[in-house]
Write a protein that holds these residues in place. Sequence first.
Motif, PDB file in Angstrom:
ATOM      1  N   GLY A  94      47.806  46.422  36.728  1.00 38.06           N
ATOM      2  CA  GLY A  94      47.387  47.882  36.676  1.00 38.06           C
ATOM      3  C   GLY A  94      46.575  48.226  35.246  1.00 38.06           C
ATOM      4  N   ASN A  95      46.952  47.680  34.274  1.00 34.93           N
ATOM      5  CA  ASN A  95      46.594  47.955  32.943  1.00 34.93           C
ATOM      6  C   ASN A  95      45.418  46.758  32.807  1.00 34.93           C
ATOM      7  OD1 ASN A  95      46.409  48.989  30.331  1.00 34.93           O
ATOM      8  ND2 ASN A  95      47.052  47.019  29.597  1.00 34.93           N
ATOM      9  N   TRP A  96      45.454  45.653  33.419  1.00 38.50           N
ATOM     10  CA  TRP A  96      44.280  44.841  33.230  1.00 38.50           C
ATOM     11  C   TRP A  96      43.033  44.893  34.146  1.00 38.50           C
ATOM     12  CZ3 TRP A  96      41.309  41.453  36.407  1.00 38.50           C
ATOM     13  CH2 TRP A  96      40.717  40.552  35.467  1.00 38.50           C
ATOM     14  N   THR A  97      43.479  45.739  35.182  1.00 38.78           N
ATOM     15  CA  THR A  97      42.318  46.167  36.098  1.00 38.78           C
ATOM     16  C   THR A  97      41.473  47.211  35.241  1.00 38.78           C
ATOM     17  OG1 THR A  97      43.489  47.602  37.241  1.00 38.78           O
ATOM     18  CG2 THR A  97      43.387  45.494  38.316  1.00 38.78           C
ATOM     19  N   LEU A  98      42.393  48.126  34.561  1.00 37.37           N
ATOM     20  CA  LEU A  98      41.499  49.345  33.870  1.00 37.37           C
ATOM     21  C   LEU A  98      40.813  48.639  32.866  1.00 37.37           C
ATOM     22  CD1 LEU A  98      44.671  51.699  33.759  1.00 37.37           C
ATOM     23  CD2 LEU A  98      42.668  51.863  35.213  1.00 37.37           C
ATOM     24  N   GLU A  99      41.182  47.572  31.852  1.00 39.46           N
ATOM     25  CA  GLU A  99      40.602  47.209  31.078  1.00 39.46           C
ATOM     26  C   GLU A  99      39.399  46.147  31.386  1.00 39.46           C
ATOM     27  OE1 GLU A  99      43.457  44.708  28.859  1.00 39.46           O
ATOM     28  OE2 GLU A  99      44.225  46.630  27.966  1.00 39.46           O
ATOM     29  N   HIS A 100      39.505  45.615  32.532  1.00 41.68           N
ATOM     30  CA  HIS A 100      38.601  44.680  32.859  1.00 41.68           C
ATOM     31  C   HIS A 100      37.672  45.262  34.211  1.00 41.68           C
ATOM     32  CE1 HIS A 100      40.928  42.215  30.567  1.00 41.68           C
ATOM     33  NE2 HIS A 100      39.881  41.345  30.211  1.00 41.68           N
ATOM     34  N   GLY A 101      37.351  46.480  34.118  1.00 43.22           N
ATOM     35  CA  GLY A 101      36.687  47.156  35.419  1.00 43.22           C
ATOM     36  C   GLY A 101      35.333  46.613  35.946  1.00 43.22           C
ATOM     37  N   GLN A 102      34.895  45.913  34.892  1.00 43.26           N
ATOM     38  CA  GLN A 102      33.590  45.258  35.479  1.00 43.26           C
ATOM     39  C   GLN A 102      33.748  44.022  36.277  1.00 43.26           C
ATOM     40  OE1 GLN A 102      34.680  45.043  32.791  1.00 43.26           O
ATOM     41  NE2 GLN A 102      34.422  43.184  31.724  1.00 43.26           N
ATOM     42  N   PRO A 107      38.447  45.151  42.275  1.00 37.09           N
ATOM     43  CA  PRO A 107      38.630  46.014  43.310  1.00 37.09           C
ATOM     44  C   PRO A 107      39.775  45.551  44.170  1.00 37.09           C
ATOM     45  CG  PRO A 107      36.381  46.016  43.141  1.00 37.09           C
ATOM     46  CD  PRO A 107      37.108  44.977  41.761  1.00 37.09           C
ATOM     47  N   ALA A 108      39.656  44.151  44.423  1.00 39.75           N
ATOM     48  CA  ALA A 108      40.651  43.560  45.317  1.00 39.75           C
ATOM     49  C   ALA A 108      42.087  43.461  44.883  1.00 39.75           C
ATOM     50  CB  ALA A 108      40.125  42.174  45.736  1.00 39.75           C
ATOM     51  N   LEU A 109      42.128  43.195  43.484  1.00 37.17           N
ATOM     52  CA  LEU A 109      43.318  43.363  42.610  1.00 37.17           C
ATOM     53  C   LEU A 109      43.983  44.630  42.827  1.00 37.17           C
ATOM     54  CD1 LEU A 109      45.062  41.470  41.198  1.00 37.17           C
ATOM     55  CD2 LEU A 109      43.950  42.083  38.999  1.00 37.17           C
ATOM     56  N   ARG A 110      43.132  45.621  42.789  1.00 39.59           N
ATOM     57  CA  ARG A 110      43.768  47.019  42.796  1.00 39.59           C
ATOM     58  C   ARG A 110      44.122  47.333  44.273  1.00 39.59           C
ATOM     59  NH1 ARG A 110      39.049  50.152  39.351  1.00 39.59           N
ATOM     60  NH2 ARG A 110      39.653  49.683  37.627  1.00 39.59           N
ATOM     61  N   VAL A 111      43.508  46.814  45.374  1.00 39.77           N
ATOM     62  CA  VAL A 111      43.811  47.199  46.349  1.00 39.77           C
ATOM     63  C   VAL A 111      45.214  46.459  46.881  1.00 39.77           C
ATOM     64  CG1 VAL A 111      43.321  46.632  49.020  1.00 39.77           C
ATOM     65  CG2 VAL A 111      41.550  47.650  47.328  1.00 39.77           C
ATOM     66  N   PHE A 112      45.423  45.327  46.596  1.00 38.85           N
ATOM     67  CA  PHE A 112      46.662  44.493  46.861  1.00 38.85           C
ATOM     68  C   PHE A 112      47.781  45.016  46.072  1.00 38.85           C
ATOM     69  CE2 PHE A 112      43.899  41.403  48.831  1.00 38.85           C
ATOM     70  CZ  PHE A 112      44.426  41.191  50.021  1.00 38.85           C
ATOM     71  N   LEU A 141      48.554  38.601  46.714  1.00 45.20           N
ATOM     72  CA  LEU A 141      48.312  38.962  45.458  1.00 45.20           C
ATOM     73  C   LEU A 141      48.065  37.952  44.417  1.00 45.20           C
ATOM     74  CD1 LEU A 141      47.991  41.304  43.572  1.00 45.20           C
ATOM     75  CD2 LEU A 141      50.539  41.468  43.450  1.00 45.20           C
ATOM     76  N   GLN A 142      49.252  36.942  44.690  1.00 49.17           N
ATOM     77  CA  GLN A 142      48.979  35.802  43.868  1.00 49.17           C
ATOM     78  C   GLN A 142      47.697  34.954  43.892  1.00 49.17           C
ATOM     79  OE1 GLN A 142      50.822  34.845  41.409  1.00 49.17           O
ATOM     80  NE2 GLN A 142      52.077  33.006  41.501  1.00 49.17           N
ATOM     81  N   GLY A 143      47.101  35.106  45.119  1.00 48.42           N
ATOM     82  CA  GLY A 143      45.707  34.550  45.548  1.00 48.42           C
ATOM     83  C   GLY A 143      44.965  35.333  44.850  1.00 48.42           C
ATOM     84  N   VAL A 144      44.981  36.244  44.812  1.00 47.95           N
ATOM     85  CA  VAL A 144      43.740  37.437  43.899  1.00 47.95           C
ATOM     86  C   VAL A 144      43.844  37.347  42.556  1.00 47.95           C
ATOM     87  CG1 VAL A 144      43.223  39.804  43.525  1.00 47.95           C
ATOM     88  CG2 VAL A 144      43.654  38.925  46.039  1.00 47.95           C
ATOM     89  N   ILE A 145      45.144  37.236  42.041  1.00 47.83           N
ATOM     90  CA  ILE A 145      45.063  36.873  40.580  1.00 47.83           C
ATOM     91  C   ILE A 145      44.600  35.548  40.175  1.00 47.83           C
ATOM     92  CG2 ILE A 145      47.150  36.254  38.702  1.00 47.83           C
ATOM     93  CD1 ILE A 145      48.869  38.078  40.214  1.00 47.83           C
ATOM     94  N   TRP A 146      44.773  34.637  40.989  1.00 46.56           N
ATOM     95  CA  TRP A 146      44.154  33.382  40.710  1.00 46.56           C
ATOM     96  C   TRP A 146      42.738  33.409  40.916  1.00 46.56           C
ATOM     97  CZ3 TRP A 146      44.378  28.584  38.681  1.00 46.56           C
ATOM     98  CH2 TRP A 146      43.524  27.923  39.150  1.00 46.56           C
ATOM     99  N   GLN A 147      42.315  34.199  41.702  1.00 49.35           N
ATOM    100  CA  GLN A 147      40.578  34.509  41.742  1.00 49.35           C
ATOM    101  C   GLN A 147      40.275  35.169  40.528  1.00 49.35           C
ATOM    102  OE1 GLN A 147      39.634  37.131  44.884  1.00 49.35           O
ATOM    103  NE2 GLN A 147      37.553  37.156  44.461  1.00 49.35           N
ATOM    104  N   ALA A 148      40.920  36.306  40.152  1.00 48.36           N
ATOM    105  CA  ALA A 148      40.634  36.997  38.980  1.00 48.36           C
ATOM    106  C   ALA A 148      40.595  36.231  37.681  1.00 48.36           C
ATOM    107  CB  ALA A 148      41.635  38.152  38.346  1.00 48.36           C
ATOM    108  N   ILE A 149      41.648  34.982  37.552  1.00 47.85           N
ATOM    109  CA  ILE A 149      41.813  34.266  36.469  1.00 47.85           C
ATOM    110  C   ILE A 149      40.458  33.137  36.283  1.00 47.85           C
ATOM    111  CG2 ILE A 149      42.938  32.152  35.597  1.00 47.85           C
ATOM    112  CD1 ILE A 149      45.617  33.472  36.338  1.00 47.85           C
ATOM    113  N   MET A 150      40.155  32.737  37.677  1.00 51.53           N
ATOM    114  CA  MET A 150      38.867  31.871  37.607  1.00 51.53           C
ATOM    115  C   MET A 150      37.939  32.526  37.164  1.00 51.53           C
ATOM    116  SD  MET A 150      40.475  29.065  38.323  1.00 51.53           S
ATOM    117  CE  MET A 150      38.860  27.950  38.056  1.00 51.53           C
TER     118      MET A 150
END
Length: 164
Positions: A94-102, A107-112, A141-150
Amino acid sequence: LQRTSQALPFIEPRLYQMHSLRGFWLLLLPWRNVAAVLYVLSALVILGLAVLCWRKSDAPALRYASFLIATVLVAPHLMVYDLVILAPAFLLLGNWTLEHGQALAVPALRVFLYICYALPLLEPLAKFSHVQFSVVGLVALQGVIWQAIMEDQSRSWQASMAAT
């Protein structure tokens, strides 16, 4: 000891109360041996993804959250009260999504995150549907984290290329 596997259904907890890959496969499939093989295979995939997340990411929040989610999914007897392990992961994400809003993955991470927070409440449905929805949500959610990392890695690479 030779007949322990025959007694497991009597000494194990109710399968619909388990929130791990092992419980997911045992609940979904009537064949214990097939479920065991699928558990091992899916656990190896999740562990591999967690290792990749750990190695590829520079963001401690994403690394640690991926590690905690993998821990929950791979644990063989994870019950609903053990899901407290996810609290730090949810807070970090949640904190990471707030810091990296762009970021595109936000959005996918927040939904999951919202979905995975609520899915354990559907535990009683698993008794009838034979699907533990919390496990499906955590894998996603693990897949979305991977997507965010990439995506984060790609953005860092582009920024370093633009700087040179």
